[in-house]
Write an enzyme that holds these catalytic residues in place. Structure first.
Site, PDB file in Angstrom:
ATOM      1  N   ASP A  85       0.856  -1.197   0.000  1.00 54.60           N
ATOM      2  CA  ASP A  85       0.000   0.000   0.000  1.00 54.60           C
ATOM      3  C   ASP A  85       0.889   1.243   0.000  1.00 54.60           C
ATOM      4  O   ASP A  85       1.741   1.390   0.881  1.00 54.60           O
ATOM      5  CB  ASP A  85      -0.905  -0.018   1.233  1.00 54.60           C
ATOM      6  CG  ASP A  85      -1.841  -1.217   1.213  1.00 54.60           C
ATOM      7  OD1 ASP A  85      -2.745  -1.248   0.371  1.00 54.60           O
ATOM      8  OD2 ASP A  85      -1.625  -2.149   2.015  1.00 54.60           O
ATOM      9  N   THR A 131       1.321  -8.775 -11.051  1.00 46.40           N
ATOM     10  CA  THR A 131       0.278  -8.914 -10.022  1.00 46.40           C
ATOM     11  C   THR A 131      -0.967  -8.138 -10.448  1.00 46.40           C
ATOM     12  O   THR A 131      -0.929  -7.304 -11.354  1.00 46.40           O
ATOM     13  CB  THR A 131       0.755  -8.371  -8.661  1.00 46.40           C
ATOM     14  OG1 THR A 131       0.694  -6.945  -8.695  1.00 46.40           O
ATOM     15  CG2 THR A 131       2.162  -8.819  -8.315  1.00 46.40           C
TER      16      THR A 131
HETATM   17  C1  SAM Z   1      -1.831  -2.781  -2.664  1.00 49.02           C
HETATM   18  S1  SAM Z   1      -2.125  -4.417  -2.164  1.00 49.02           S
HETATM   19  C2  SAM Z   1      -1.125  -5.365  -3.286  1.00 49.02           C
HETATM   20  C3  SAM Z   1      -1.487  -6.812  -3.319  1.00 49.02           C
HETATM   21  C4  SAM Z   1      -0.654  -7.711  -4.247  1.00 49.02           C
HETATM   22  N1  SAM Z   1       0.719  -7.829  -3.799  1.00 49.02           N
HETATM   23  C5  SAM Z   1      -0.712  -7.192  -5.671  1.00 49.02           C
HETATM   24  O1  SAM Z   1       0.309  -6.650  -6.121  1.00 49.02           O
HETATM   25  O2  SAM Z   1      -1.764  -7.337  -6.320  1.00 49.02           O
HETATM   26  C6  SAM Z   1      -1.219  -4.558  -0.640  1.00 49.02           C
HETATM   27  C7  SAM Z   1      -1.634  -5.746   0.209  1.00 49.02           C
HETATM   28  O3  SAM Z   1      -0.785  -5.838   1.349  1.00 49.02           O
HETATM   29  C8  SAM Z   1      -1.564  -6.281   2.447  1.00 49.02           C
HETATM   30  N2  SAM Z   1      -0.863  -5.852   3.670  1.00 49.02           N
HETATM   31  C9  SAM Z   1      -0.630  -4.579   4.064  1.00 49.02           C
HETATM   32  N3  SAM Z   1       0.069  -4.557   5.208  1.00 49.02           N
HETATM   33  C10 SAM Z   1       0.286  -5.864   5.551  1.00 49.02           C
HETATM   34  C11 SAM Z   1       0.939  -6.481   6.659  1.00 49.02           C
HETATM   35  N4  SAM Z   1       1.499  -5.746   7.609  1.00 49.02           N
HETATM   36  N5  SAM Z   1       0.992  -7.828   6.717  1.00 49.02           N
HETATM   37  C12 SAM Z   1       0.416  -8.573   5.732  1.00 49.02           C
HETATM   38  N6  SAM Z   1      -0.230  -8.031   4.649  1.00 49.02           N
HETATM   39  C13 SAM Z   1      -0.292  -6.701   4.574  1.00 49.02           C
HETATM   40  C14 SAM Z   1      -2.912  -5.600   2.242  1.00 49.02           C
HETATM   41  O4  SAM Z   1      -3.952  -6.295   2.911  1.00 49.02           O
HETATM   42  C15 SAM Z   1      -3.063  -5.652   0.724  1.00 49.02           C
HETATM   43  O5  SAM Z   1      -3.765  -6.804   0.299  1.00 49.02           O
END
Ligand code: SAM
Length: 239
Positions: A144, A218
């Site tokens: 994010d 992704t």
């Molecule tokens: C912007 S999305 C990208 C998802 C995937 N990697 C993609 O590129 O399609 C970021 C993901 O990181 C997860 N996330 C954020 N902080 C996290 C944490 N501390 N531990 C595990 N997952 C986390 C969020 O729930 C979200 O699904």
């Protein structure tokens, strides 16, 4: 006024890199939690040890992916690389359910799923779970971006977090990040270049890397590409 991010304050809450929006589970994802979580899910309680090698049937080097989203790129990568084990970490339940269904559908033996906060799992003991030098690679694809200035502290790539990643990586292990948010890419570069005793940039100091063929695109990346965003990959080796 209470400063919730200040550990010296009584109501201290850690700054998190995510906001949990539960979202609805589809019927398939609900079934996945019931039927597939016992087979492919890894339960972990903060403050307890977790040996990532023991999670798999075959002892092989372990790659940890943080924030796999819907898990499609992770499933593709794990299926194409059976000589390593993959542990996927996500906090968002529908994404976890989606990946459980893919593991079953594609019959992937070397992929397991955790629903946990990477910030907590990667902390050193006694709070965190992973032994030192227990991972061959850590990958963080399209975290994010938290574009607003007042949210920058929520970005997961921070010096303390990267020191914890370094602790969990075996010497020679790899940290691979990608983002389509240019200011976050610069921030990552700045954080990592300031840690030369722990990380070496495989592309040369201060440089981004071409996307390695081993990283499938992704869902989030494809969305960025539709918006015309450039993608930045960073690959660092643990010294
Ligand atoms: C912007 S999305 C990208 C998802 C995937 N990697 C993609 O590129 O399609 C970021 C993901 O990181 C997860 N996330 C954020 N902080 C996290 C944490 N501390 N531990 C595990 N997952 C986390 C969020 O729930 C979200 O699904």
């Amino acid at each position: 006024m209470i400063h919730r991010d200040d550990p010296s304050q009584p109501h201290h809450r850690p700054v998190r890199s995510f906001v949990l929006r539960e979202g609805r589970l589809t019927a398939g994802q609900r079934r996945a939690f019931e039927a597939l979580w016992p087979r492919f899910g890894v339960a972990w309680q903060p403050g307890t040890p977790l040996d990532p090698v023991a999670v798999f049937n075959v002892p092989q080097p372990v790659v940890l992916e943080i924030g796999f989203g819907n898990g499609e790129s992770l499933a593709a990568q794990a299926a194409a690389d059976p000589a390593r084990n993959y542990l996927g970490l996500e906090v968002h339940r529908p994404g976890v359910g989606h990946l459980l269904l893919q593991i079953e559908r594609l019959d992937i033996a070397n992929l397991r799923v955790m629903r946990a906060d990477a910030g907590a799992l990667l902390q050193p003991p006694p709070a965190g779970g992973l032994p030192a030098a227990s991972l061959a690679a850590v990958q963080l694809f399209f975290p994010d971006p938290w574009p607003k200035q007042r949210h920058h502290k929520r970005r997961i790539v921070q010096p303390a977090f990267m020191r914890n990643v370094a602790r969990a990586l075996a010497p020679g292990g790899v940290f691979h990040a990608a983002t389509d948010w240019a200011p976050y890419a610069e921030h990552m570069l700045q954080v990592l270049e300031a840690m030369p005793a722990l990380f070496e940039n495989t592309a040369g100091a201060g440089r981004f890397t071409e996307r390695p063929a081993s990283r499938p695109p992704t869902k989030f990346e494809r969305r960025g590409e539709r918006l015309g965003h450039r993608v930045f990959d960073l690959v660092y080796r643990r010294r």
